[in-house]
Design a protein around this motif. Structure first.
Motif, PDB file in Angstrom:
ATOM      1  N   TRP A 137       3.306   4.248   7.105  1.00 19.66           N
ATOM      2  CA  TRP A 137       2.806   2.953   6.623  1.00 19.66           C
ATOM      3  C   TRP A 137       1.850   2.329   7.642  1.00 19.66           C
ATOM      4  O   TRP A 137       0.802   1.796   7.278  1.00 19.66           O
ATOM      5  CB  TRP A 137       3.990   2.038   6.352  1.00 19.66           C
ATOM      6  CG  TRP A 137       3.639   0.716   5.727  1.00 19.66           C
ATOM      7  CD1 TRP A 137       3.337   0.473   4.417  1.00 19.66           C
ATOM      8  CD2 TRP A 137       3.574  -0.561   6.390  1.00 19.66           C
ATOM      9  NE1 TRP A 137       3.088  -0.864   4.219  1.00 19.66           N
ATOM     10  CE2 TRP A 137       3.221  -1.523   5.413  1.00 19.66           C
ATOM     11  CE3 TRP A 137       3.787  -0.973   7.706  1.00 19.66           C
ATOM     12  CZ2 TRP A 137       3.078  -2.869   5.720  1.00 19.66           C
ATOM     13  CZ3 TRP A 137       3.641  -2.308   8.013  1.00 19.66           C
ATOM     14  CH2 TRP A 137       3.286  -3.246   7.031  1.00 19.66           C
ATOM     15  N   ALA A 140      -1.491   4.304   7.827  1.00 20.72           N
ATOM     16  CA  ALA A 140      -2.352   4.093   6.660  1.00 20.72           C
ATOM     17  C   ALA A 140      -2.928   2.688   6.604  1.00 20.72           C
ATOM     18  O   ALA A 140      -3.705   2.381   5.689  1.00 20.72           O
ATOM     19  CB  ALA A 140      -1.563   4.379   5.382  1.00 20.72           C
ATOM     20  N   LYS A 144      -6.837   4.853   5.622  1.00 24.68           N
ATOM     21  CA  LYS A 144      -6.697   6.287   5.383  1.00 24.68           C
ATOM     22  C   LYS A 144      -5.797   6.904   6.456  1.00 24.68           C
ATOM     23  O   LYS A 144      -5.555   6.315   7.509  1.00 24.68           O
ATOM     24  CB  LYS A 144      -8.061   6.985   5.388  1.00 24.68           C
ATOM     25  CG  LYS A 144      -8.708   7.035   6.764  1.00 24.68           C
ATOM     26  CD  LYS A 144      -9.979   7.867   6.754  1.00 24.68           C
ATOM     27  CE  LYS A 144     -10.574   7.967   8.176  1.00 24.68           C
ATOM     28  NZ  LYS A 144     -11.789   8.794   8.206  1.00 24.68           N
ATOM     29  N   SER A 276      -5.519   5.540   1.729  1.00 22.58           N
ATOM     30  CA  SER A 276      -4.450   4.574   1.521  1.00 22.58           C
ATOM     31  C   SER A 276      -4.659   3.895   0.170  1.00 22.58           C
ATOM     32  O   SER A 276      -5.779   3.816  -0.334  1.00 22.58           O
ATOM     33  CB  SER A 276      -4.444   3.529   2.634  1.00 22.58           C
ATOM     34  OG  SER A 276      -3.384   2.630   2.465  1.00 22.58           O
ATOM     35  N   SER A 277      -3.587   3.433  -0.425  1.00 18.44           N
ATOM     36  CA  SER A 277      -3.666   2.781  -1.731  1.00 18.44           C
ATOM     37  C   SER A 277      -2.491   1.841  -1.883  1.00 18.44           C
ATOM     38  O   SER A 277      -1.531   1.875  -1.110  1.00 18.44           O
ATOM     39  CB  SER A 277      -3.658   3.813  -2.861  1.00 18.44           C
ATOM     40  OG  SER A 277      -2.430   4.533  -2.862  1.00 18.44           O
ATOM     41  N   LEU A 280       0.668   3.851  -2.387  1.00 20.38           N
ATOM     42  CA  LEU A 280       1.232   4.378  -1.148  1.00 20.38           C
ATOM     43  C   LEU A 280       1.986   3.297  -0.390  1.00 20.38           C
ATOM     44  O   LEU A 280       3.134   3.506   0.034  1.00 20.38           O
ATOM     45  CB  LEU A 280       0.112   4.949  -0.270  1.00 20.38           C
ATOM     46  CG  LEU A 280       0.514   5.367   1.157  1.00 20.38           C
ATOM     47  CD1 LEU A 280       1.538   6.489   1.115  1.00 20.38           C
ATOM     48  CD2 LEU A 280      -0.707   5.785   1.967  1.00 20.38           C
ATOM     49  N   GLN A 281       1.376   2.144  -0.204  1.00 20.55           N
ATOM     50  CA  GLN A 281       2.007   1.065   0.551  1.00 20.55           C
ATOM     51  C   GLN A 281       3.297   0.602  -0.126  1.00 20.55           C
ATOM     52  O   GLN A 281       4.328   0.412   0.525  1.00 20.55           O
ATOM     53  CB  GLN A 281       1.030  -0.109   0.687  1.00 20.55           C
ATOM     54  CG  GLN A 281      -0.254   0.219   1.450  1.00 20.55           C
ATOM     55  CD  GLN A 281      -0.010   0.472   2.925  1.00 20.55           C
ATOM     56  OE1 GLN A 281       0.896  -0.071   3.517  1.00 20.55           O
ATOM     57  NE2 GLN A 281      -0.829   1.325   3.527  1.00 20.55           N
TER      58      GLN A 281
END
Length: 325
Positions: A137, A140, A144, A276-277, A280-281
């Motif tokens: 985390w 990212a 990225k 990263s998106s 993802l987070q």
């Protein structure tokens, strides 16, 4: 030769590869059970052997996807779906069906001590899963996960496995235990299973990428592969839960999180940047919350209550809804 044979099956080739993947995974599960019957302890089995074997598909998927110019989004969906499913559905459902005892049925001092040691090992696994998720985390946060970040994740994984090897060696020395003489044969059979997983996964990824892009919605490969590769974990979880071996269930499912994060993400990031998106987070935050919740129940109560198992199943439903939406 093998790939040409599969391709010659025409429309039946994808189904054949899926069956090959499942049969190879069942071979791995079968030999893991044989190792358990030969004296390999539940904690060692769950923390060392099973995560690699049940996570074999995810490792191969990350390699194949990177080699075939796949997207980081598909790889993330595959890994995060696998991890969150392990810590929700595949722990919650067995506990809901069979329950989880907080103390062993046999109350001799040796059994109670072994049970407490197992709880400590499980707690350490959950702390590691929480730490690894937090680490990814943070990496990212700049938008990225790049190549150097990938190398850092791989080194982190290697260090963690070195600790496991040390712990297993120490346990064997203290208890004066040795591995079974048939271990080389079992490893060979596991490698045959790994070859089956690699061939089937490689062919399926290439076949999927050959489909017309306007007929296949985005990220379908990530979700479909995640469902397929979670099946070996499900077989392990329900089999050992039915045998009243929730220690193996818990350690294998939590230990599998160490394969996808940081190993699989690290492997892919070495070859291609992982963007990263929001998905993802959010998924990493869910993973951290799940790891902390399991750690609380295991550390305080020594077990997962059935009401908590219901909440885990609800969390799995929320993850599916938010991810697919």
């Amino acid at each position: 030769m093998v790939y040409e044979t599969i391709a010659s099956l025409g429309a039946y080739a994808p189904v054949t590869c899926i069956l090959l993947f499942l049969l190879a995974s069942l071979l791995v599960v079968w030999r893991l059970e044989a190792l358990s019957g030969q004296g390999v302890e539940g904690t060692v089995l769950g923390t060392v052997f099973m995560p690699f074997c049940s996570g074999m598909g995810n490792i191969v998927f990350a390699l194949v996807l990177a080699r075939n110019a796949g997207t980081g989004e598909d790889m993330l969906i595959n890994c995060l779906f696998n991890n969150i499913t392990n810590l929700t559905l595949l722990i919650g459902a067995p506990v809901l069906i069979w329950g989880m005892a907080s103390i062993p049925r046999k109350k001799s001092k040796a059994v109670v001590l072994e049970h407490k040691m197992g709880r400590l090992s499980l707690a350490l696994n959950l702390v590691a899963a929480l730490f690894f998720s937090l680490f990814v985390w943070l990496l990212a946060a700049d938008g990225k996960i790049g190549r150097m970040d990938g190398f850092v994740l791989l080194l982190l994984f290697v260090f963690w496995q070195c600790f496991h090897v040390y712990d297993v060696k120490k346990t064997n020395l203290l208890k004066k235990k040795r591995y079974p003489l048939t271990l080389p044969v079992e490893v060979l059979l596991l490698l045959i299973g790994a070859a089956g997983v690699f061939i089937s996964t490689d062919w399926l990824v290439q076949w999927f990428q050959s489909l017309e892009s306007d007929t296949v919605p985005p990220q379908v490969l990530g979700w479909a592969s995640g469902v397929l590769m979670v099946l070996p974990n499900a077989i392990l979880a329900f089999y050992y839960a039915s045998k009243a071996r929730m220690d193996v269930v818990y350690t294998s499912q939590s230990g599998d999180a160490h394969i996808c994060i940081p190993l699989c993400i690290g492997i892919f990031a070495v070859f291609r940047d992982v963007p990263s998106s929001a998905f993802l987070q959010q998924s990493l935050l869910i993973l951290m919350g799940l790891s902390a919740a399991h750690l609380l129940f295991v550390g305080v109560l020594g077990k997962l209550p059935r009401i908590a198992a219901v909440l885990l199943l609800a969390a799995f439903g929320y993850f599916l809804w938010s991810g697919l939406a």
